[in-house]
Design a protein around this motif. Structure first.
Motif, mmCIF file in Angstrom:
data_model
loop_
_atom_site.group_PDB
_atom_site.id
_atom_site.type_symbol
_atom_site.label_atom_id
_atom_site.label_comp_id
_atom_site.label_asym_id
_atom_site.label_seq_id
_atom_site.Cartn_x
_atom_site.Cartn_y
_atom_site.Cartn_z
ATOM 1 N N VAL A 170 0.863 -1.187 0.000
ATOM 2 C CA VAL A 170 0.000 0.000 0.000
ATOM 3 C C VAL A 170 0.901 1.240 0.000
ATOM 4 C CG1 VAL A 170 -1.752 1.300 1.240
ATOM 5 C CG2 VAL A 170 -1.846 -1.207 1.193
ATOM 6 N N ILE A 171 0.961 1.883 -1.159
ATOM 7 C CA ILE A 171 1.796 3.084 -1.305
ATOM 8 C C ILE A 171 0.927 4.332 -1.162
ATOM 9 C CG2 ILE A 171 3.351 4.338 -2.856
ATOM 10 C CD1 ILE A 171 3.975 1.563 -4.157
ATOM 11 N N LEU A 172 -0.283 4.284 -1.746
ATOM 12 C CA LEU A 172 -1.230 5.399 -1.636
ATOM 13 C C LEU A 172 -2.491 4.902 -0.928
ATOM 14 C CD1 LEU A 172 -1.070 7.002 -5.214
ATOM 15 C CD2 LEU A 172 0.358 7.492 -3.220
ATOM 16 N N TYR A 173 -3.047 5.726 -0.058
ATOM 17 C CA TYR A 173 -4.287 5.353 0.629
ATOM 18 C C TYR A 173 -5.088 6.602 0.955
ATOM 19 C CZ TYR A 173 -1.708 6.498 4.967
ATOM 20 O OH TYR A 173 -0.982 7.126 5.944
ATOM 21 N N GLU A 174 -6.394 6.420 1.040
ATOM 22 C CA GLU A 174 -7.288 7.566 1.247
ATOM 23 C C GLU A 174 -7.560 7.794 2.733
ATOM 24 O OE1 GLU A 174 -10.837 6.424 -0.834
ATOM 25 O OE2 GLU A 174 -10.125 7.305 -2.705
ATOM 26 N N VAL A 175 -7.539 9.048 3.133
ATOM 27 C CA VAL A 175 -8.014 9.430 4.471
ATOM 28 C C VAL A 175 -8.873 10.678 4.274
ATOM 29 C CG1 VAL A 175 -7.399 10.165 6.811
ATOM 30 C CG2 VAL A 175 -5.926 8.545 5.607
ATOM 31 N N HIS A 176 -10.142 10.546 4.638
ATOM 32 C CA HIS A 176 -11.109 11.631 4.416
ATOM 33 C C HIS A 176 -11.046 12.051 2.931
ATOM 34 C CE1 HIS A 176 -11.367 11.409 8.679
ATOM 35 N NE2 HIS A 176 -10.179 11.942 8.885
ATOM 36 N N ASN A 177 -10.820 13.355 2.673
ATOM 37 C CA ASN A 177 -10.795 13.799 1.270
ATOM 38 C C ASN A 177 -9.382 13.879 0.708
ATOM 39 O OD1 ASN A 177 -13.549 14.154 1.294
ATOM 40 N ND2 ASN A 177 -13.359 16.245 2.087
ATOM 41 N N ASN A 178 -8.448 13.259 1.387
ATOM 42 C CA ASN A 178 -7.050 13.391 0.970
ATOM 43 C C ASN A 178 -6.453 12.050 0.557
ATOM 44 O OD1 ASN A 178 -7.161 16.124 1.661
ATOM 45 N ND2 ASN A 178 -6.670 15.661 3.798
ATOM 46 N N LEU A 179 -5.402 12.128 -0.238
ATOM 47 C CA LEU A 179 -4.672 10.929 -0.651
ATOM 48 C C LEU A 179 -3.303 10.946 0.032
ATOM 49 C CD1 LEU A 179 -4.900 8.422 -2.483
ATOM 50 C CD2 LEU A 179 -3.721 9.748 -4.258
ATOM 51 N N TYR A 180 -3.036 9.888 0.782
ATOM 52 C CA TYR A 180 -1.813 9.809 1.577
ATOM 53 C C TYR A 180 -0.764 8.949 0.869
ATOM 54 C CZ TYR A 180 -3.674 12.074 5.789
ATOM 55 O OH TYR A 180 -4.169 12.986 6.686
ATOM 56 N N VAL A 181 0.495 9.314 1.063
ATOM 57 C CA VAL A 181 1.604 8.627 0.397
ATOM 58 C C VAL A 181 2.492 7.971 1.466
ATOM 59 C CG1 VAL A 181 3.435 8.853 -1.317
ATOM 60 C CG2 VAL A 181 1.548 10.519 -1.296
ATOM 61 N N ASN A 182 2.669 6.667 1.314
ATOM 62 C CA ASN A 182 3.416 5.859 2.289
ATOM 63 C C ASN A 182 4.702 5.370 1.613
ATOM 64 O OD1 ASN A 182 3.815 4.144 4.616
ATOM 65 N ND2 ASN A 182 2.913 2.432 3.474
ATOM 66 N N MET A 183 5.825 6.036 1.855
ATOM 67 C CA MET A 183 7.048 5.706 1.094
ATOM 68 C C MET A 183 8.132 5.025 1.905
ATOM 69 S SD MET A 183 7.413 8.858 -1.630
ATOM 70 C CE MET A 183 9.112 8.512 -2.003
ATOM 71 N N ALA A 194 3.768 5.699 -10.580
ATOM 72 C CA ALA A 194 2.834 4.814 -11.307
ATOM 73 C C ALA A 194 1.564 4.582 -10.490
ATOM 74 C CB ALA A 194 3.520 3.484 -11.628
ATOM 75 N N GLU A 195 1.668 4.567 -9.177
ATOM 76 C CA GLU A 195 0.483 4.367 -8.336
ATOM 77 C C GLU A 195 -0.544 5.466 -8.546
ATOM 78 O OE1 GLU A 195 0.864 0.909 -7.234
ATOM 79 O OE2 GLU A 195 -0.548 1.887 -5.875
ATOM 80 N N PHE A 196 -0.061 6.685 -8.804
ATOM 81 C CA PHE A 196 -0.980 7.819 -8.970
ATOM 82 C C PHE A 196 -1.940 7.599 -10.147
ATOM 83 C CE2 PHE A 196 1.834 9.783 -5.985
ATOM 84 C CZ PHE A 196 1.060 10.727 -5.338
ATOM 85 N N GLU A 197 -1.488 6.803 -11.133
ATOM 86 C CA GLU A 197 -2.335 6.530 -12.303
ATOM 87 C C GLU A 197 -3.598 5.756 -11.915
ATOM 88 O OE1 GLU A 197 -1.641 7.686 -15.250
ATOM 89 O OE2 GLU A 197 0.385 8.418 -14.778
ATOM 90 N N LYS A 198 -3.549 5.071 -10.770
ATOM 91 C CA LYS A 198 -4.674 4.218 -10.366
ATOM 92 C C LYS A 198 -5.766 4.993 -9.626
ATOM 93 C CE LYS A 198 -1.481 0.333 -9.733
ATOM 94 N NZ LYS A 198 -0.819 -0.516 -8.731
ATOM 95 N N PHE A 199 -5.521 6.261 -9.356
ATOM 96 C CA PHE A 199 -6.475 7.060 -8.567
ATOM 97 C C PHE A 199 -6.962 8.259 -9.373
ATOM 98 C CE2 PHE A 199 -4.149 4.624 -5.517
ATOM 99 C CZ PHE A 199 -4.983 4.453 -4.429
ATOM 100 N N ASP A 200 -8.174 8.704 -9.045
ATOM 101 C CA ASP A 200 -8.709 9.922 -9.654
ATOM 102 C C ASP A 200 -8.230 11.100 -8.793
ATOM 103 O OD1 ASP A 200 -10.081 12.007 -10.696
ATOM 104 O OD2 ASP A 200 -12.079 11.286 -10.113
ATOM 105 N N ILE A 201 -7.112 11.662 -9.151
ATOM 106 C CA ILE A 201 -6.433 12.646 -8.294
ATOM 107 C C ILE A 201 -7.277 13.912 -8.106
ATOM 108 C CG2 ILE A 201 -4.307 13.984 -7.964
ATOM 109 C CD1 ILE A 201 -4.002 10.889 -7.796
ATOM 110 N N ASP A 202 -8.094 14.223 -9.098
ATOM 111 C CA ASP A 202 -8.924 15.438 -9.025
ATOM 112 C C ASP A 202 -9.834 15.465 -7.804
ATOM 113 O OD1 ASP A 202 -7.894 16.578 -11.208
ATOM 114 O OD2 ASP A 202 -9.499 15.979 -12.582
ATOM 115 N N LYS A 203 -10.222 14.302 -7.328
ATOM 116 C CA LYS A 203 -11.233 14.290 -6.253
ATOM 117 C C LYS A 203 -10.647 14.560 -4.860
ATOM 118 C CE LYS A 203 -11.674 9.423 -5.014
ATOM 119 N NZ LYS A 203 -12.450 8.222 -5.048
#
Ligand code: SF4
Length: 200
Positions: free
Chosen positions: A2-15, A53-62
Motif C-alpha cells: 500500500v503506497i497510496l491510501y485515502e483518508v477523508h478527502n485526501n490521498l496519503y503517500v506511504n514511502m 505509477a500508483e498515482f495513475e490508479k487514482f482519480d487525483i482530481d477528487k
C-alpha cells in the motif's frame, strides 16, 4: 504494497517505514493500517517510479490534498519524496502537505528547509509537548536531547520556504497550561498551532 491510501478527502503517500523515533504513542505499535488502507508495512521501499505509477490508479482530481504520511517518517527519503512532489505539482498541480517529526536536519546533518521550496505547500510538524525533556521521553528520538530544539529550528527555517507551517499536539495529552506554552512557541516561530484529535 500500500503506497497510496485515502483518508477523508485526501490521498496519503506511504514511502518508508524508517523513522529516527520510537514514539510511545506511535499508532504503528497497535495497528497495521489506517482507515481500511490495508497494511502500511512495506515489503520494501517503493522506487520513485513505482510511486509515480500508483498515482495513475487514482482519480487525483477528487482529493483536496496529497499528504506524505505513512508508517514511517517521510523525510527519511527526502530526496525521493521531493521528486514525487515535483511530479505531483507538474502533472496534477495539487496542494501538497508533508507530515513530519521535523528532525530532517538531524537525519542529514544540515539545513534541509530550503529543499521544500516550490514543492511543498504545508509542513505539519509534531510538537507533542512544550518541554524538551518530555519530548525526548515521548519520542525516544535516537538523536537525544537536542531533538526538540532541532525540530523547532527546522520549523522556523522552513516557514521561509513554504506557505504554511503547522505545529501540532494531540488533544487530551496536555494540560491547558502546556497548550498555552505550545501556542506561545508557535507564535514566536510564526507557525499555526493545531490541537489534533487522537489518530488524525
Ligand atoms: S515520528 Fe511518527 S512514525 Fe516515527 S515513531 Fe513517532 S509517531 Fe511513529
Amino acid at each position: 504494497m500500500v503506497i497510496l491510501y485515502e483518508v477523508h478527502n485526501n490521498l496519503y503517500v506511504n514511502m518508508t517505514n524508517r523513522c529516527p523515533c520510537a514514539c510511545t504513542f506511535c499508532l504503528r505499535q497497535t495497528r497495521d493500517e489506517m482507515n481500511d488502507s490495508g497494511s502500511l508495512w512495506l515489503e520494501r521501499e517503493p522506487t520513485v517510479d513505482e510511486v509515480k505509477a500508483e498515482f495513475e490508479k487514482f482519480d487525483i482530481d477528487k482529493y483536496d490534498e496529497i499528504v506524505f504520511c505513512g508508517f514511517g517518517e517521510p523525510t527519511e527519503r527526502l530526496d525521493d519524496v521531493l521528486k514525487v512532489c515535483r511530479f505531483i505539482k507538474e502533472k496534477y498541480n495539487k496542494k501538497i502537505r508533508v507530515n513530519t517529526n521535523g528532525l530532517s536536519d538531524l537525519i542529514y546533518g544540515r539545513d534541509t528547509a530550503p529543499m521544500f521550496e516550490g514543492l511543498v505547500d504545508v509542513v505539519s510538524i509534531s510538537l507533542n509537548t512544550p518541554d524538551k525533556e518530555r519530548y525526548l521521553e515521548l519520542t525516544r528520538s535516537k538523536f537525544g536531547i537536542g531533538s526538540f530544539d532541532a525540530m523547532l529550528r527546522f520549523a522556523k527555517n522552513v516557514k521561509r520556504y513554504v506557505g504554511e507551517v503547522i505545529l501540532s499536539t494531540v488533544a487530551t495529552t496536555l494540560s491547558t497550561e502546556e497548550e498555552k506554552k505550545c501556542a506561545e512557541i508557535c507564535a514566536e516561530i510564526g507557525a499555526a498551532y493545531r490541537i489534533r484529535p487522537w489518530e488524525d
